[in-house]
Design a protein around this motif. Sequence first.
Motif, PDB file in Angstrom:
ATOM      1  N   ILE A   1       0.861  -1.188   0.000  1.00 58.43           N
ATOM      2  CA  ILE A   1       0.000   0.000   0.000  1.00 58.43           C
ATOM      3  C   ILE A   1       0.899   1.240   0.000  1.00 58.43           C
ATOM      4  N   CYS A   2       0.623   2.166  -0.902  1.00 56.35           N
ATOM      5  CA  CYS A   2       1.376   3.422  -0.960  1.00 56.35           C
ATOM      6  C   CYS A   2       0.861   4.332   0.157  1.00 56.35           C
ATOM      7  N   ARG A   3       1.685   4.583   1.136  1.00 54.06           N
ATOM      8  CA  ARG A   3       1.274   5.345   2.318  1.00 54.06           C
ATOM      9  C   ARG A   3       1.897   6.743   2.388  1.00 54.06           C
TER      10      ARG A   3
ATOM     11  N   SER B   1      -3.187   3.649  -5.356  1.00 62.34           N
ATOM     12  CA  SER B   1      -2.929   2.975  -4.093  1.00 62.34           C
ATOM     13  C   SER B   1      -2.988   3.974  -2.933  1.00 62.34           C
ATOM     14  N   TYR B   2      -2.397   5.132  -3.127  1.00 64.31           N
ATOM     15  CA  TYR B   2      -2.383   6.174  -2.100  1.00 64.31           C
ATOM     16  C   TYR B   2      -3.799   6.668  -1.795  1.00 64.31           C
ATOM     17  N   ASP B   3      -4.553   7.009  -2.830  1.00 62.01           N
ATOM     18  CA  ASP B   3      -5.895   7.555  -2.625  1.00 62.01           C
ATOM     19  C   ASP B   3      -6.846   6.551  -1.992  1.00 62.01           C
ATOM     20  N   HIS B   4      -6.808   5.301  -2.467  1.00 59.14           N
ATOM     21  CA  HIS B   4      -7.781   4.300  -2.029  1.00 59.14           C
ATOM     22  C   HIS B   4      -7.225   3.329  -0.987  1.00 59.14           C
ATOM     23  N   GLN B   5      -5.919   3.438  -0.688  1.00 57.03           N
ATOM     24  CA  GLN B   5      -5.246   2.538   0.245  1.00 57.03           C
ATOM     25  C   GLN B   5      -5.457   1.079  -0.153  1.00 57.03           C
ATOM     26  N   THR B   6      -5.225   0.832  -1.440  1.00 52.33           N
ATOM     27  CA  THR B   6      -5.318  -0.510  -2.025  1.00 52.33           C
ATOM     28  C   THR B   6      -3.921  -0.941  -2.473  1.00 52.33           C
TER      29      THR B   6
ATOM     30  N   LYS C   1       0.261   9.773   4.630  1.00 53.36           N
ATOM     31  CA  LYS C   1      -0.993  10.278   4.067  1.00 53.36           C
ATOM     32  C   LYS C   1      -1.783  11.120   5.066  1.00 53.36           C
ATOM     33  N   ASP C   2      -2.011  10.617   6.265  1.00 50.81           N
ATOM     34  CA  ASP C   2      -2.807  11.357   7.251  1.00 50.81           C
ATOM     35  C   ASP C   2      -2.172  12.702   7.591  1.00 50.81           C
TER      36      ASP C   2
END
Length: 192
Positions: free
Chosen positions: A44-46, A84-89, A108-109
């Motif tokens: 997951i791209c965080r 991946s970043y936007d949807h945390q997939t 991200k947060d």
Amino acid sequence: MSLILEQYLHEKAGLSDADVARTLAAVQARSLQRGTMLLQEGQICRYKIFVADGLLRNYAVAADGSEHILQFCPELHWTLDVESYDHQTPARFNIDAIEASEVYLWPKDAFHQLLHEIPALEAFSRQLVSRNIYSSRHRLVSALSATPEEKYQEFVNSYPGLLSRVPLRMIASYLGISLKTLGRIRQASARH
């Protein structure tokens, strides 16, 4: 913290000293050796990633093992796997260091909190997204309609400093042409 990043945030994003300090407080610095993976397909791209020094690439690997490079990220550029970043997939793409690199990562947060708190950063972020969309659309049209020679010339014009830093096989992958075709084009352009 990097003076390069501080100057970038002042000059390009128009942040005040206080806003730069808040933005830098949320960042994680990393030194990467050549070949270090920052993101691997399936993870997951965080993070939003800023390259202060060095060179990264964003790429996919096909079922046959061939690489398809989407983006080169030299100094003062941003990258991530946006879906991946936007949807945390799980990511469909990889990000690694072509050269030893100094990068800055915003979780991200933390980055989204900064966007809510710093209007200038939010506006700058929107500009970056728009530029990336324009660039991606231009690259797509080029991939669909340009000749290999035109693709190479666009690469030379867009990334003149990368020719000596990127292996030819990666340039061929980015352009969507064979290494043999790239060699022929380079020979022909050297004669002119």
